[in-house]
Design a protein around this motif. Structure first.
Motif, PDB file in Angstrom:
ATOM      1  N   GLN A 180     -41.905 -21.733  -2.203  1.00 52.41           N
ATOM      2  CA  GLN A 180     -41.102 -21.222  -3.030  1.00 52.41           C
ATOM      3  C   GLN A 180     -40.894 -22.131  -4.352  1.00 52.41           C
ATOM      4  O   GLN A 180     -41.246 -21.865  -5.667  1.00 52.41           O
ATOM      5  CB  GLN A 180     -40.069 -20.347  -2.706  1.00 52.41           C
ATOM      6  N   LEU A 216     -42.188 -22.082  -8.198  1.00 48.11           N
ATOM      7  CA  LEU A 216     -41.426 -21.739  -9.300  1.00 48.11           C
ATOM      8  C   LEU A 216     -41.354 -22.863 -10.290  1.00 48.11           C
ATOM      9  O   LEU A 216     -41.008 -22.790 -11.412  1.00 48.11           O
ATOM     10  CB  LEU A 216     -39.985 -21.970  -8.778  1.00 48.11           C
ATOM     11  N   ILE A 232     -38.391 -16.665 -11.488  1.00 45.78           N
ATOM     12  CA  ILE A 232     -37.133 -16.843 -10.545  1.00 45.78           C
ATOM     13  C   ILE A 232     -36.570 -15.446 -10.098  1.00 45.78           C
ATOM     14  O   ILE A 232     -36.152 -15.638  -8.899  1.00 45.78           O
ATOM     15  CB  ILE A 232     -36.317 -17.863 -11.584  1.00 45.78           C
ATOM     16  N   SER A 276     -38.719 -14.331  -7.181  1.00 46.16           N
ATOM     17  CA  SER A 276     -39.319 -15.397  -6.819  1.00 46.16           C
ATOM     18  C   SER A 276     -40.196 -15.275  -5.374  1.00 46.16           C
ATOM     19  O   SER A 276     -41.392 -15.702  -5.522  1.00 46.16           O
ATOM     20  CB  SER A 276     -38.413 -16.715  -6.558  1.00 46.16           C
ATOM     21  N   SER A 313     -44.526 -15.044  -5.602  1.00 46.07           N
ATOM     22  CA  SER A 313     -45.399 -16.167  -5.066  1.00 46.07           C
ATOM     23  C   SER A 313     -46.214 -15.752  -4.004  1.00 46.07           C
ATOM     24  O   SER A 313     -47.019 -16.557  -3.565  1.00 46.07           O
ATOM     25  CB  SER A 313     -43.979 -17.315  -4.521  1.00 46.07           C
TER      26      SER A 313
END
Length: 789
Positions: free
Chosen positions: A318, A322, A329, A332, A336
């Motif tokens: 993660q 990010l 965010i 997140s 992802s």
């Protein structure tokens, strides 16, 4: 080959034993994923969004992301891995874990208990002797210091209740944040759901989750472990993909240097963000509190080999994602996920969130049951949801209270960040309290030096104190919720405990004098009619004042009288062989006995309909044993008033001095009884239907006779046993006090408010003692008594 008659069991190959232990621990490790790690493993859903909310959004850059990951990595390493796996899992109480296990260990190794009816005989329980018995110099002095000051013992109880209240708060917050976080994935799809639609969907799932609690987790338990394992494998591969695809340099962030860089860049905002970082270890307490269902080896194995690596890789992935996608965010985790596997992962995430919520709800039921055993929670209905899995319980009243509170929080906040602030504070407070009790265990139970305990306490309190201070900074942003919930539950528990202690103290100071009873003679100055009278009281010694009410106001009483005390002791479980303590209250002609029924704080008081038969059998064994002892000692001075003997409640009737002459099975689900015009039978059936599921309402009516081998016994012993048998055939009555507790006129306003308002309210709105003890209503006699405490 070794014959069975030799009494020597064949030796097993050490390699075979080690393989059996390994396979058993592997199976338990597999099962632990569903019950223990559901909550902890779903933390990646909300950790990064909660960390970077607020003023920290000004510092959203690659270096800050790396520093946040480094904080998460070392938090996972210090608290779950080092504190819990290496230390706390070794502080079990006969295999049980949790804050009450630590407290019970302390109460057994030092006189810290505030339970009023404890006896020296309780120390002879096999489970009571768990742990070292010799006192080291420093631990002995510290123990005497604690025992000397009652206020310190009261403060310890208050801290335990505060920790328990925070666990209950955890049971309210976990379902809300887990389900809402898993549902947030629907906002990153092409057809985005509105916040209102998302909330309705989450509430429907929450209602369904609590509505199915009465079924018990055993019905779907076989699915729990595969769901969590599939989830962990999924987040492992997603994390690996993100590391390789987005930013392999994230591996360097394992170095604690990045933590220093993080705080240099963010300052106070970085410190406040720790309230989000600590969410990465929420659910860690389940490793310790659920220890009784598994072994320490199996839990350590599951965490160290599977859970810890999967979580570290997922957080690392993660962070890598990010660092190249700072705008993602707020969502997140779901952002992802590669598009090709989004929907399968979303389904697994939702199921894992439900599993994690289920484990916390079950743990909440368990800790409330333990509070009740300590005399710190009002009487509640406990339903057993499994015949095969010990400890699987359901508490209807608590379930609906939890559901109402969870829905109220979900609707009121609508934001997982605000709920996360509350959730993190609740979890970190429980960890903080657990660390304190663990330090006491190191000194008083393990009998290590106070310096070692202080080093353990100081190191962990510095780490946990930093996180707790950051969580307290968010009290205004949702952190007040667990504090308010804990305050309400703790006040209710302490008021109940205080009222119960005052009531017991009144009973103790107003118990009937044995001199007075002996002066009345064996007839007690009234007519003794056939039958057994079971007089229930919380007194473990002496005769309760309720009995004098009968003797002075009624013209007759039962031929055989048994004073029954059902109590809890500071061990997790009491074996059936040690459950009953039987003694005599007055000389033989009085036919008055005492029975103390002991349960551990995790035992369930199941009523299998055979209590009366077990009691009669145990009294008969006591009479026979007493006669043998008196013959050997040639003295009758110790034949009553204080002499107690441990007798098994599950001894086979075939080995008893009493044998069964007739057994009649009564089925209250029989249609002939349903259609009976007898109000007595209908009333009796209705009581049992309330306590047992349909089709399982059965009772045994047993008739006893003396065994053929009893021909050589003394005539007085035979006569006493025959009186007992005839009294059993005549019937059994249950006598209880219907008490009204009021404060004295001279009491302070605080005490009047506590007793007259708080305690009275709790007594009126909880289950009656007769229902809690499974006493048949048709055989119950209640006597009104006013307690001025």
């Amino acid at each position: 080959m070794v014959s069975a008659e030799s009494g020597v069991s064949p030796r097993r190959d050490p390699s075979q034993l080690s393989w059996m232990n390994l396979s058993r621990n592997l199976i338990l490790a597999y099962q632990s994923f569903g019950l223990v790690y559901g909550d902890l493993s779903t933390s990646p859903l909300y950790v990064f969004p909660s960390t970077f909310i607020g003023k920290l959004h000004k510092h959203q850059n690659e270096e800050t992301i790396f520093g946040a990951f480094s904080l998460i990595f070392w938090t996972l390493t210090l608290i779950p891995l080092l504190k819990y796996v290496l230390v706390l899992l070794s502080a079990d109480d006969n295999g049980e874990g949790g804050i009450f296990a630590l407290y019970s260990l302390l109460c057994r190794h030092a006189k810290l208990s505030l339970l009023p009816n404890q006896q020296t005989a309780d120390e002879e329980l096999s489970a009571y002797k768990f742990g070292p018995s010799t006192d080291a110099g420093s631990s002995s002095a510290f123990r005497r210091f604690l025992e000397k000051h009652k206020r310190l013992r009261t403060a310890l109880l208050v801290v335990v209740l505060f920790g328990a209240a925070m666990v209950i708060g955890d049971g309210v917050l976990t379902p809300a944040i887990s389900v809402m976080s898993s549902m947030s994935g629907l906002q990153v799809t092409e057809k985005k759901l509105t916040d209102g639609e998302l909330l309705v969907l989450a509430c429907v799932i929450l209602v369904g989750l609590f509505a199915l609690q009465h079924c018990g987790t055993h019905r779907v338990a076989f699915m729990f472990a595969p769901i969590v394992i599939t989830w962990l494998i999924s987040i492992l591969f997603i994390g690996l993909y993100n590391i390789i695809h987005w930013n392999p340099k994230i591996i360097h962030a394992i170095s604690p240097i990045y933590i220093i860089k993080f705080f240099r860049a963010t300052g106070q905002e970085g410190w406040i963000s720790l309230g989000g970082v600590l969410l990465s270890v929420t659910g860690t307490e389940a490793m310790f509190s659920n220890l009784g269902h598994f072994t320490s080896v199996s839990i350590r194995l599951a965490f160290a080999v599977v859970v810890y690596p999967c979580l570290v890789v997922q957080y690392m992935g993660q962070a890598a994602f990010l660092s190249k996608n700072l705008g993602s965010i707020p969502n997140s985790f779901y952002d992802s996920i590669p598009n090709i596997v989004f929907w399968p992962v979303f389904v697994i995430a939702t199921l894992a969130a439900i599993v994690g919520s289920q484990a916390v709800i079950t743990a909440t039921f368990s800790i409330i049951k333990q509070c009740h055993a300590l005399g710190c929670f009002p009487r509640i209905k406990v339903v057993h949801t499994s015949k095969h899995i010990y400890g699987q319980i359901y508490i209807p009243e608590i379930n609906w209270i939890l559901m109402t509170l969870t829905l109220a929080i979900a609707v009121a906040f609508r934001d997982t960040t605000l709920i996360g602030n509350a959730y993190g504070l609740a979890c970190m407070t429980v960890m903080f309290v657990t660390t304190f009790f663990m330090a006491l265990v190191i000194v008083l139970v393990w009998q290590k030096s106070c310096v070692l305990a202080a080093l353990f306490l100081g190191t962990l309190w510095i780490v946990e104190g930093v996180y707790l201070s950051a969580a307290l900074m968010k009290v205004a942003q949702g952190g007040w919720v667990p504090l308010v919930l804990a305050f309400i539950f703790m006040i209710a528990m302490y008021v109940w405990h205080y009222g119960t202690r005052r009531k017991y103290s009144f009973d103790l100071h107003n118990k009937v004098s044995l001199k007075w009873l002996l002066g009345l003679g064996p007839s007690l100055g009234i007519v003794r009619v056939p039958g057994i009278g079971l007089v229930y009281s919380e007194l473990a010694t002496g005769v309760p004042a309720i009995f004098s009410h009968f003797v002075t106001n009624l013209p007759a009483f039962h031929k055989v009288v048994v004073f029954v005390c059902v109590k809890s002791v500071h061990v997790p479980h009491v074996s059936p062989e040690e459950r009953f303590l039987i003694g005599r209250v007055c000389p033989k002609p009085y036919r008055m006995y005492r029975c103390i029924v002991r349960y551990g704080y995790k035992d369930i008081q199941r009523e299998d309909g055979d209590f009366e038969n077990q009691l009669v059998q145990s009294i008969a064994e006591f009479i026979q044993m007493e006669a043998s002892d008196l013959q050997s000692s040639a003295s009758e001075s110790q034949s009553y008033d204080g002499r107690m003997a441990v007798l098994s409640s599950q001894k086979s009737l075939s080995n008893s001095i009493l044998t069964v002459s007739e057994v009649e099975e009564i089925d209250f689900a029989d249609p002939t009884i349903q259609s009976s015009k007898s109000m007595t039978l209908q009333s009796l059936r209705s009581v049992y239907e309330d306590e047992y599921p349909q089709g399982q309402v059965r009772m045994r009516r047993v008739r006893f006779r003396l065994a053929p081998s009893s021909g050589g016994m003394e005539s007085s012993v035979r006569e006493e046993l025959m009186d007992l048998i005839r009294a059993k055939e005549a019937g059994v009555a249950y006598i209880m006090g219907h008490s009204y507790v009021k404060s004295r006129k001279s009491s302070s306003w605080l005490k009047k408010m506590t007793i007259d308002i708080g305690y009275s309210f709790l007594r009126k709105n909880c289950r009656g003692p007769a229902v809690a003890l499974n006493i048949p209503h048709i055989s119950l006699i209640e006597v009104g008594m006013i307690y001025h405490v």
